[in-house]
Write a protein that holds these residues in place. Sequence first.
Motif, PDB file in Angstrom:
ATOM      1  N   ILE A  36       1.709  22.847  -1.944  1.00 24.88           N
ATOM      2  CA  ILE A  36       0.695  23.093  -0.913  1.00 24.88           C
ATOM      3  C   ILE A  36      -0.698  22.931  -1.507  1.00 24.88           C
ATOM      4  O   ILE A  36      -1.552  22.233  -0.947  1.00 24.88           O
ATOM      5  CB  ILE A  36       0.866  24.504  -0.302  1.00 24.88           C
ATOM      6  N   MET A  37      -0.926  23.553  -2.662  1.00 22.22           N
ATOM      7  CA  MET A  37      -2.239  23.428  -3.298  1.00 22.22           C
ATOM      8  C   MET A  37      -2.470  22.003  -3.780  1.00 22.22           C
ATOM      9  O   MET A  37      -3.595  21.511  -3.735  1.00 22.22           O
ATOM     10  CB  MET A  37      -2.386  24.423  -4.451  1.00 22.22           C
ATOM     11  N   GLY A  38      -1.411  21.327  -4.218  1.00 18.56           N
ATOM     12  CA  GLY A  38      -1.543  19.930  -4.612  1.00 18.56           C
ATOM     13  C   GLY A  38      -2.112  19.099  -3.483  1.00 18.56           C
ATOM     14  O   GLY A  38      -2.982  18.248  -3.688  1.00 18.56           O
ATOM     15  N   LYS A  39      -1.626  19.354  -2.269  1.00 20.11           N
ATOM     16  CA  LYS A  39      -2.148  18.632  -1.099  1.00 20.11           C
ATOM     17  C   LYS A  39      -3.643  18.876  -0.951  1.00 20.11           C
ATOM     18  O   LYS A  39      -4.417  17.944  -0.735  1.00 20.11           O
ATOM     19  CB  LYS A  39      -1.431  19.086   0.159  1.00 20.11           C
ATOM     20  N   TYR A  40      -4.066  20.129  -1.083  1.00 18.83           N
ATOM     21  CA  TYR A  40      -5.485  20.447  -0.897  1.00 18.83           C
ATOM     22  C   TYR A  40      -6.354  19.873  -2.015  1.00 18.83           C
ATOM     23  O   TYR A  40      -7.456  19.392  -1.757  1.00 18.83           O
ATOM     24  CB  TYR A  40      -5.691  21.955  -0.754  1.00 18.83           C
ATOM     25  N   TYR A  41      -5.864  19.909  -3.247  1.00 18.63           N
ATOM     26  CA  TYR A  41      -6.645  19.333  -4.350  1.00 18.63           C
ATOM     27  C   TYR A  41      -6.787  17.818  -4.180  1.00 18.63           C
ATOM     28  O   TYR A  41      -7.843  17.255  -4.456  1.00 18.63           O
ATOM     29  CB  TYR A  41      -6.011  19.657  -5.707  1.00 18.63           C
ATOM     30  N   ASN A  94       0.827  -1.207   0.000  1.00 18.26           N
ATOM     31  CA  ASN A  94       0.000   0.000   0.000  1.00 18.26           C
ATOM     32  C   ASN A  94       0.864   1.262   0.000  1.00 18.26           C
ATOM     33  O   ASN A  94       0.503   2.268  -0.607  1.00 18.26           O
ATOM     34  CB  ASN A  94      -1.003   0.005   1.159  1.00 18.26           C
ATOM     35  N   GLU A  95       2.041   1.238   0.650  1.00 17.16           N
ATOM     36  CA  GLU A  95       2.949   2.385   0.632  1.00 17.16           C
ATOM     37  C   GLU A  95       3.492   2.614  -0.779  1.00 17.16           C
ATOM     38  O   GLU A  95       3.583   3.749  -1.242  1.00 17.16           O
ATOM     39  CB  GLU A  95       4.108   2.172   1.605  1.00 17.16           C
ATOM     40  N   LYS A  96       3.842   1.517  -1.444  1.00 19.41           N
ATOM     41  CA  LYS A  96       4.340   1.621  -2.814  1.00 19.41           C
ATOM     42  C   LYS A  96       3.257   2.199  -3.727  1.00 19.41           C
ATOM     43  O   LYS A  96       3.525   3.068  -4.549  1.00 19.41           O
ATOM     44  CB  LYS A  96       4.774   0.240  -3.321  1.00 19.41           C
ATOM     45  N   LYS A  97       2.026   1.741  -3.551  1.00 22.46           N
ATOM     46  CA  LYS A  97       0.900   2.241  -4.345  1.00 22.46           C
ATOM     47  C   LYS A  97       0.703   3.742  -4.108  1.00 22.46           C
ATOM     48  O   LYS A  97       0.526   4.510  -5.049  1.00 22.46           O
ATOM     49  CB  LYS A  97      -0.369   1.468  -3.972  1.00 22.46           C
ATOM     50  N   HIS A  98       0.792   4.178  -2.856  1.00 21.63           N
ATOM     51  CA  HIS A  98       0.631   5.592  -2.528  1.00 21.63           C
ATOM     52  C   HIS A  98       1.790   6.428  -3.079  1.00 21.63           C
ATOM     53  O   HIS A  98       1.581   7.550  -3.545  1.00 21.63           O
ATOM     54  CB  HIS A  98       0.511   5.788  -1.022  1.00 21.63           C
ATOM     55  N   LEU A  99       2.995   5.878  -3.023  1.00 23.02           N
ATOM     56  CA  LEU A  99       4.162   6.597  -3.552  1.00 23.02           C
ATOM     57  C   LEU A  99       4.044   6.789  -5.058  1.00 23.02           C
ATOM     58  O   LEU A  99       4.312   7.867  -5.584  1.00 23.02           O
ATOM     59  CB  LEU A  99       5.452   5.852  -3.189  1.00 23.02           C
ATOM     60  N   LEU A 100       3.623   5.761  -5.761  1.00 20.25           N
ATOM     61  CA  LEU A 100       3.423   5.882  -7.219  1.00 20.25           C
ATOM     62  C   LEU A 100       2.313   6.877  -7.542  1.00 20.25           C
ATOM     63  O   LEU A 100       2.426   7.659  -8.492  1.00 20.25           O
ATOM     64  CB  LEU A 100       3.117   4.512  -7.830  1.00 20.25           C
ATOM     65  N   ALA A 101       1.257   6.885  -6.739  1.00 19.53           N
ATOM     66  CA  ALA A 101       0.170   7.858  -6.941  1.00 19.53           C
ATOM     67  C   ALA A 101       0.673   9.275  -6.705  1.00 19.53           C
ATOM     68  O   ALA A 101       0.341  10.204  -7.467  1.00 19.53           O
ATOM     69  CB  ALA A 101      -1.004   7.544  -6.022  1.00 19.53           C
ATOM     70  N   ALA A 102       1.493   9.458  -5.678  1.00 19.14           N
ATOM     71  CA  ALA A 102       2.046  10.788  -5.392  1.00 19.14           C
ATOM     72  C   ALA A 102       2.946  11.257  -6.533  1.00 19.14           C
ATOM     73  O   ALA A 102       2.886  12.421  -6.947  1.00 19.14           O
ATOM     74  CB  ALA A 102       2.812  10.759  -4.073  1.00 19.14           C
ATOM     75  N   ALA A 103       3.770  10.363  -7.061  1.00 22.80           N
ATOM     76  CA  ALA A 103       4.634  10.721  -8.188  1.00 22.80           C
ATOM     77  C   ALA A 103       3.803  11.089  -9.411  1.00 22.80           C
ATOM     78  O   ALA A 103       4.145  12.005 -10.159  1.00 22.80           O
ATOM     79  CB  ALA A 103       5.582   9.568  -8.515  1.00 22.80           C
ATOM     80  N   ASP A 104       2.705  10.392  -9.591  1.00 23.46           N
ATOM     81  CA  ASP A 104       1.824  10.649 -10.729  1.00 23.46           C
ATOM     82  C   ASP A 104       1.137  12.013 -10.622  1.00 23.46           C
ATOM     83  O   ASP A 104       0.899  12.675 -11.632  1.00 23.46           O
ATOM     84  CB  ASP A 104       0.784   9.531 -10.814  1.00 23.46           C
ATOM     85  N   LEU A 105       0.838  12.451  -9.403  1.00 19.91           N
ATOM     86  CA  LEU A 105       0.055  13.679  -9.198  1.00 19.91           C
ATOM     87  C   LEU A 105       0.871  14.895  -8.749  1.00 19.91           C
ATOM     88  O   LEU A 105       0.343  16.006  -8.717  1.00 19.91           O
ATOM     89  CB  LEU A 105      -1.026  13.422  -8.142  1.00 19.91           C
ATOM     90  N   SER A 109     -10.163  15.683  -3.428  1.00 19.59           N
ATOM     91  CA  SER A 109     -10.575  14.603  -4.331  1.00 19.59           C
ATOM     92  C   SER A 109     -10.854  13.303  -3.585  1.00 19.59           C
ATOM     93  O   SER A 109     -11.239  12.308  -4.192  1.00 19.59           O
ATOM     94  CB  SER A 109      -9.485  14.347  -5.379  1.00 19.59           C
ATOM     95  N   GLY A 110     -10.605  13.306  -2.281  1.00 15.08           N
ATOM     96  CA  GLY A 110     -10.875  12.111  -1.483  1.00 15.08           C
ATOM     97  C   GLY A 110      -9.779  11.065  -1.558  1.00 15.08           C
ATOM     98  O   GLY A 110      -9.996   9.918  -1.165  1.00 15.08           O
ATOM     99  N   LEU A 111      -8.598  11.434  -2.052  1.00 13.90           N
ATOM    100  CA  LEU A 111      -7.494  10.482  -2.128  1.00 13.90           C
ATOM    101  C   LEU A 111      -6.787  10.376  -0.780  1.00 13.90           C
ATOM    102  O   LEU A 111      -7.025  11.167   0.129  1.00 13.90           O
ATOM    103  CB  LEU A 111      -6.517  10.906  -3.225  1.00 13.90           C
ATOM    104  N   ASN A 112      -5.896   9.431  -0.663  1.00 11.91           N
ATOM    105  CA  ASN A 112      -5.198   9.137   0.577  1.00 11.91           C
ATOM    106  C   ASN A 112      -4.413  10.344   1.090  1.00 11.91           C
ATOM    107  O   ASN A 112      -3.725  11.021   0.319  1.00 11.91           O
ATOM    108  CB  ASN A 112      -4.262   7.944   0.332  1.00 11.91           C
ATOM    109  N   ILE A 113      -4.458  10.579   2.388  1.00 17.98           N
ATOM    110  CA  ILE A 113      -3.775  11.713   3.011  1.00 17.98           C
ATOM    111  C   ILE A 113      -2.259  11.581   2.897  1.00 17.98           C
ATOM    112  O   ILE A 113      -1.543  12.585   2.793  1.00 17.98           O
ATOM    113  CB  ILE A 113      -4.211  11.915   4.482  1.00 17.98           C
ATOM    114  N   GLU A 114      -1.728  10.355   2.880  1.00 16.65           N
ATOM    115  CA  GLU A 114      -0.279  10.164   2.730  1.00 16.65           C
ATOM    116  C   GLU A 114       0.181  10.619   1.344  1.00 16.65           C
ATOM    117  O   GLU A 114       1.282  11.162   1.197  1.00 16.65           O
ATOM    118  CB  GLU A 114       0.113   8.714   2.994  1.00 16.65           C
ATOM    119  N   VAL A 115      -0.643  10.396   0.347  1.00 13.98           N
ATOM    120  CA  VAL A 115      -0.342  10.884  -1.013  1.00 13.98           C
ATOM    121  C   VAL A 115      -0.316  12.404  -0.991  1.00 13.98           C
ATOM    122  O   VAL A 115       0.592  13.039  -1.540  1.00 13.98           O
ATOM    123  CB  VAL A 115      -1.384  10.355  -2.029  1.00 13.98           C
TER     124      VAL A 115
END
Length: 192
Positions: free
Chosen positions: A113-118, A83-94, A122-128
Amino acid sequence: FLLVANLKPIDKGKMIIDGNERVINARLSDAQFFWNKDLKNNFQNEKKKLEKLIFHSEIGSVLEKTLRLKTLVNFLSEGLKNNEKKHLLAAADLCKNDLVSETVREFPNLQGIMGKYYISNSGLNIEVAKAVQNHYKPQGPADDIPNTLLSMRLSIADKIDSLVGFFIIDKNPTGSKDPFALRRTALGVIRV
């Protein structure tokens, strides 16, 4: 807000305060307008706009940088839970999507900062969201380093991509010039 004036006003600063309040209210109104406009877009779909945003003419677009980041974080995700790997790949993507938002175009110092808020909106994981917010850190010797495992790895990947890209096109820092802040970027990798 706090204001310092180099004169002693006869009206105890009322005109100065009123003028500054008008300026601040206008900027806050702009921010609200751009935020509302950005919320009408699906943050995850903003990636296609990154193709038109040039990172460097010899290195490519921000979209190409994002694709390289995904490859790098995949390598750096060794040892992470699934799940950490999945979140890391999602963060890199966004992580660069907020660069094409109206808010960041108007207020560039809010990138990440705005990326975090968007992402949160969007309801995505807070770690992302945290990884996206902190991946630009540290931006200097006085700046904090990223504070989560995912944001540390994304920060390192982003900085390594920049370093390698500029060294490949022979834009190395010299004794007196470092226009792409490569020394600061390398020191950031070391600190993280």
